[in-house]
Every structure is written in C-alpha cells, then in structure tokens.
Design a protein around this motif. Structure first.
Motif, short mmCIF file in Angstrom:
data_model
loop_
_atom_site.label_atom_id
_atom_site.label_comp_id
_atom_site.label_asym_id
_atom_site.label_seq_id
_atom_site.Cartn_x
_atom_site.Cartn_y
_atom_site.Cartn_z
N ASP A 104 0.76 -1.06 -0.01
CA ASP A 104 0.00 -0.02 -0.16
C ASP A 104 0.96 1.25 0.05
OD1 ASP A 104 0.92 -0.56 2.51
OD2 ASP A 104 -0.92 0.05 3.66
N VAL A 105 2.21 1.16 0.75
CA VAL A 105 2.83 2.51 0.84
C VAL A 105 3.42 2.48 -0.69
CG1 VAL A 105 5.18 3.39 1.69
CG2 VAL A 105 3.47 2.11 3.21
N ALA A 106 4.16 1.36 -1.20
CA ALA A 106 4.53 1.39 -2.67
C ALA A 106 3.66 2.21 -3.69
CB ALA A 106 4.90 0.10 -3.07
N ILE A 107 2.37 1.64 -3.58
CA ILE A 107 1.38 2.28 -4.46
C ILE A 107 1.29 3.83 -4.53
CG2 ILE A 107 -1.11 2.27 -5.00
CD1 ILE A 107 -1.45 -0.67 -4.40
N ASP A 108 1.19 4.25 -3.11
CA ASP A 108 1.08 5.75 -2.73
C ASP A 108 2.11 6.36 -3.64
OD1 ASP A 108 -1.16 5.30 -1.43
OD2 ASP A 108 -0.22 5.39 0.66
N ARG A 109 3.27 5.87 -3.35
CA ARG A 109 4.56 6.38 -3.81
C ARG A 109 4.60 6.42 -5.27
NH1 ARG A 109 10.16 4.07 -1.41
NH2 ARG A 109 10.97 5.69 -2.67
N ALA A 110 3.99 5.34 -6.06
CA ALA A 110 4.03 5.43 -7.14
C ALA A 110 3.20 6.23 -7.94
CB ALA A 110 3.80 3.98 -7.83
N ILE A 138 8.07 0.11 -11.37
CA ILE A 138 8.83 0.46 -10.41
C ILE A 138 10.20 -0.65 -10.35
CG2 ILE A 138 7.21 2.01 -9.05
CD1 ILE A 138 7.17 -0.43 -7.09
N ILE A 139 11.37 -0.01 -9.84
CA ILE A 139 12.41 -0.96 -9.72
C ILE A 139 12.56 -1.12 -8.16
CG2 ILE A 139 14.80 -1.44 -9.82
CD1 ILE A 139 14.91 0.59 -12.14
N ILE A 140 12.61 -2.79 -8.16
CA ILE A 140 12.82 -3.20 -6.61
C ILE A 140 14.27 -3.35 -6.17
CG2 ILE A 140 11.94 -5.15 -4.96
CD1 ILE A 140 9.78 -3.26 -6.40
N VAL A 141 14.56 -3.00 -5.23
CA VAL A 141 15.83 -3.19 -4.64
C VAL A 141 15.92 -3.89 -3.42
CG1 VAL A 141 16.90 -1.17 -6.15
CG2 VAL A 141 16.08 -0.77 -3.77
N ASP A 142 17.32 -4.42 -2.98
CA ASP A 142 17.42 -4.87 -1.75
C ASP A 142 18.09 -4.10 -0.83
OD1 ASP A 142 19.89 -5.15 -2.28
OD2 ASP A 142 20.21 -7.29 -2.58
N ASP A 143 18.79 -4.30 0.43
CA ASP A 143 19.40 -3.56 1.39
C ASP A 143 20.51 -2.68 0.70
OD1 ASP A 143 17.64 -4.26 3.52
OD2 ASP A 143 18.81 -5.98 4.00
N GLY A 144 21.39 -3.34 -0.12
CA GLY A 144 22.36 -2.77 -0.85
C GLY A 144 21.95 -1.99 -2.07
N ASP A 145 20.77 -1.72 -2.43
CA ASP A 145 20.20 -0.97 -3.57
C ASP A 145 20.57 -1.58 -4.62
OD1 ASP A 145 18.95 0.86 -2.33
OD2 ASP A 145 20.67 2.36 -2.56
N CYS A 146 20.88 -3.29 -4.31
CA CYS A 146 20.87 -4.10 -5.82
C CYS A 146 19.74 -4.30 -6.43
CB CYS A 146 21.83 -5.22 -5.15
SG CYS A 146 23.32 -4.85 -4.73
N TYR A 147 19.76 -4.37 -7.71
CA TYR A 147 18.51 -4.69 -8.62
C TYR A 147 18.05 -6.11 -8.34
CZ TYR A 147 15.57 -5.45 -12.53
OH TYR A 147 14.89 -5.95 -13.53
N VAL A 205 2.51 -1.00 -11.91
CA VAL A 205 1.81 -0.40 -11.08
C VAL A 205 0.40 -0.97 -11.29
CG1 VAL A 205 0.35 1.63 -10.71
CG2 VAL A 205 2.81 2.01 -11.40
N ARG A 206 0.04 -1.46 -12.21
CA ARG A 206 -1.27 -2.30 -12.47
C ARG A 206 -1.21 -3.48 -11.81
NH1 ARG A 206 -2.33 -4.77 -18.44
NH2 ARG A 206 -0.51 -5.69 -17.84
N GLN A 207 -0.15 -4.29 -11.80
CA GLN A 207 -0.03 -5.45 -11.04
C GLN A 207 -0.34 -5.00 -9.45
OE1 GLN A 207 3.71 -7.60 -11.43
NE2 GLN A 207 3.16 -9.30 -9.98
N MET A 208 0.43 -4.01 -9.00
CA MET A 208 0.37 -3.65 -7.60
C MET A 208 -0.91 -3.39 -7.21
SD MET A 208 3.67 -1.24 -6.61
CE MET A 208 3.28 0.22 -7.82
N VAL A 209 -1.75 -2.70 -8.04
CA VAL A 209 -3.16 -2.34 -7.59
C VAL A 209 -4.16 -3.63 -7.51
CG1 VAL A 209 -5.25 -1.08 -8.48
CG2 VAL A 209 -3.03 0.02 -8.44
#
Length: 393
Positions: free
Chosen positions: A96-102, A114-123, A129-133
């Motif tokens: 829900d937070v990611a959708i608000d930011r998008a 949107i690009i998803i990253v881990d703790d080291g900002d690695c891809y 957005v459609r999938q998130m909704v």
C-alpha cells in the motif's frame, strides 16, 4: 472483539521478472526484445547489480517511430533515451505504501514500472503499477472476507455460549428433580418405618428406584458425550443377533410407556439377524430412539422395523407422536439443544440423546436420517454395516 486483518503484502514477493539490460546495449537490440515479448511493458537498465535507468515500451516506441527515429537512435546506447531517475523501492516495503509512492509521481511517469531493490540498493526486479493495484485489491478483498468470517465465528461462539448456558440450566433442573425425589422418598420411608406403616414402603421403594435409574441415565448421557468428544469411546466388536436386541428394547419401551395408550410393534423376520458390530452401542442407539419416541407419543403406536438392504442393516423407529416442525429438523442432532415448541417443552431432557446416537452411529460406520410431519409423527431411520471394519471408517 478484535477483527483479523490481512497484513499488506511486501513488494518483494510480487516480482514477476528480474530481466535487465546493460546501459550500453543498443536501442535497436532493446526494441527487438520488446517486439519479441509482447507482454513486457518495461525493462530495467543495470550495471553490475546497480539499477541506473528504466525504459518503457511507450517511451521506446515514441522515440523510434518519430521521424528518422531508427536512423537517429537505433545504434545509440539505451541509456541515452532511458529514464535515469526511476522510482526505487525496497523489497520489504509494504504494497500500500509502494502504491502511494508510485501514484505520487508526475503524470507522465505515473504508470511506469517501479524497480525493486534490496538492502544494498542492488537490482531485484520490476513491478508494474497495474500489478500492484490488482494485488492490493485482492488483499483488501481477503481482509473483508476474513472480517466477515470473524463476524460469523463470533456469532457461532455466541450461539454456542447460549446453548451451553441452556444446557447447564437443563442439567441442573434434571439432576435436581430425581435427587429431590430420592431425598423426599427416603424421608417418607423413614417416617413410615418409625410409625410402622410398612405397607407403604413397597410403593415408595419402587418410586425411589425409578428416580435413581433416571438420575443414572442423565449422568450416563453426560459422561458418554464427554467420552465421545475426547475420542475415548472404543468399539468392542462381536457377532450377535440384532433382532433379539430389538425385541428386548421394544419390551423395555412398553414398560417405559406405563399407562399411555401406545402400542409397540416390532416388524422383523422370525429368525435371528446376525451382524458384526458393538452390541452395547447398538442397544444404546435403539434405546435412545425408542425412549425419545415414548416421551413424545401420548397415543397410537411405535413401530420398530428391521431389514437388510445392500449389505447394510436398516432399522427404523416410527411414532405417532407430536412430530417436528420442518424448521426444527436441523437442530435435532446439535448437542445441548432442545426444541422450543409448546408441545415439546413440557417434556424434560438434556437434549443429548440424539447427539450421542448420531456420534455412536458415526463410530460404527453408520448413519441416521429423520422425517417428520408436525402433529402426526416422526420416523428415524438408521443404517449400519453388517460387518464392522474399523480400517474402512
């Protein structure tokens, strides 16, 4: 009461693809990948594990199909036309937070992946957005379903609480009646002995025994139900004649009816009918059914019929009693419940007999059904395997 809610999913668990290209891959090569994969809407650009850009299908098509687009950009590196400041979201971010930011991005980028990253900002991958909704809608729907289920569960618990409260009240009354009778009769017997009225003792002893038997039956029902619910009832299988038990139960029922103008009939073959099962439990099942029939039948008859059908023993117990309303049939086998009809409320009982009967039949691999016409009578029909085999249950 606290209502259960589904926790919003984490975006890292929704990644469908982690494809990416290098920054210096040509625009033409990237276009070929888009044309070969019709379902791909965007492609991440990464160098090593570091995401450095994002190219979307609309942006690529707009660039290539403008005048001289292929000539101007076809051989250039993809980073030249890419969005070099894509939205990066940590894989543990709530959906829900990611959708608000998008959706908070500029209008021209609002539907970009949107690009998803881990703790080291690695891809780690891309997420549309459609999938998130869609996923968030599913999560909300599940939350609503869980709330409804919790509400239904609360209603069921409240109903069970009322039923058990009624049961306690019934049992208290049921136990008090024979206990008071035993105490009262004992006092009368002592008085009779003191005054030498020995002629009255015989009748009072009979009443005393009857009250004690009634008390024992109530306690037995309660203990039986406890054992059934705890799974501590065992089947002791024997080879026995069920027709003999049927006739013995019929005779007991005649005694139970007392002065009522009710005939008890047995419809069965003259000879024995042997089965492999637990004779004690079969007798208890039949006794519960005939006792119930005797309680609610003031005149007419009770018919106990025995037969064999498809390798199963079929026994029916029919009466010409008060009958049962159609709406009440579903309540018959619920523990602690009693029907609230005016014709039946005057008959005392804990409401356990039929529940125990059904559980015992299940234990023996049997079943029970009921049909009734209000004001005319009721028929219970039970079915039992001729040869009980525990491993088949």
């Amino acid at each position: 009461m606290e209502i259960l809610q589904s926790e919003s999913p984490r975006v890292g668990g929704l990644i469908a693809s982690n494809e990416c290209v290098l920054p210096y891959t040509s625009v033409r090569e990237v276009a070929d990948r888009f044309f070969s994969l019709a379902q791909m809407d965007a492609l991440a650009i990464a160098e090593g594990n570091e995401p450095v850009g994002l190219v979307t299908r609309p942006k690529l098509l707009f660039t290539l199909f403008r005048r001289y687009g292929f000539e101007l950009y076809g051989k250039k590196p993809i980073i030249a036309i890419a969005d070099t400041e894509p939205l990066l979201i940590h894989k543990e971010e709530r959906l829900d937070v990611a959708i608000d930011r998008a959706l908070d991005r500029p209008a021209e980028n609002i539907y970009d992946d949107i690009i998803i990253v881990d703790d080291g900002d690695c891809y780690k991958g891309l997420l549309s957005v459609r999938q998130m909704v869609i996923q968030q809608s599913n999560a909300l729907a599940n939350s609503i379903v869980q709330k409804e289920m919790a509400s239904e569960r609360a209603k069921e618990l409240e109903k069970l609480s009322k039923i058990k409260s009624q049961f306690i009240a019934n049992v208290t009354h049921e136990l008090r009646s024979p206990v008071n009778a035993i105490i009262g009769l004992t006092e009368l017997m002592r008085t009779s002995c003191e005054k030498g009225y020995t002629d009255q003792l015989k009748d009072r002893i009979s009443l005393l025994i009857s009250s004690a038997v009634n008390l024992r039956a109530i306690i037995t029902n309660i203990l039986d139900l406890s054992k059934i619910e705890a799974g501590k009832i065992e089947v002791v299988c024997e080879h026995f004649d069920v027709a003999t038990i049927l006739r013995e139960v019929a005779e007991t029922t005649r005694i139970l009816l007392g002065s009522k103008r009710v005939d008890v009939e047995v419809v069965a073959h003259d000879g024995p009918v042997f089965i492999e099962s637990d004779p004690t439990k079969v007798r208890q099942i039949l006794t519960n059914l005939t006792s119930n029939a005797a309680k609610f039948t003031e005149k007419g008859r009770i018919v106990m019929a025995l037969g064999i059908e498809d390798e199963r023993l079929m026994i029916s117990v029919s009466d010409t009693g008060v009958g049962i309303k159609e709406d009440d049939l579903s309540k018959l086998f619920i523990a602690f419940s009693q029907l609230e009809d005016a014709k039946t409320k005057r008959h005392e009982g804990t409401g356990l007999g039929l529940t125990i009967t059904k559980n015992l039949l299940n234990l023996l691999g049997g079943s029970i059904s009921v049909s009734s016409k209000y004001g005319e009578g009721t028929t219970f029909e039970i079915s039992l395997p001729i040869n009980y085999k525990a491993e088949e249950l």
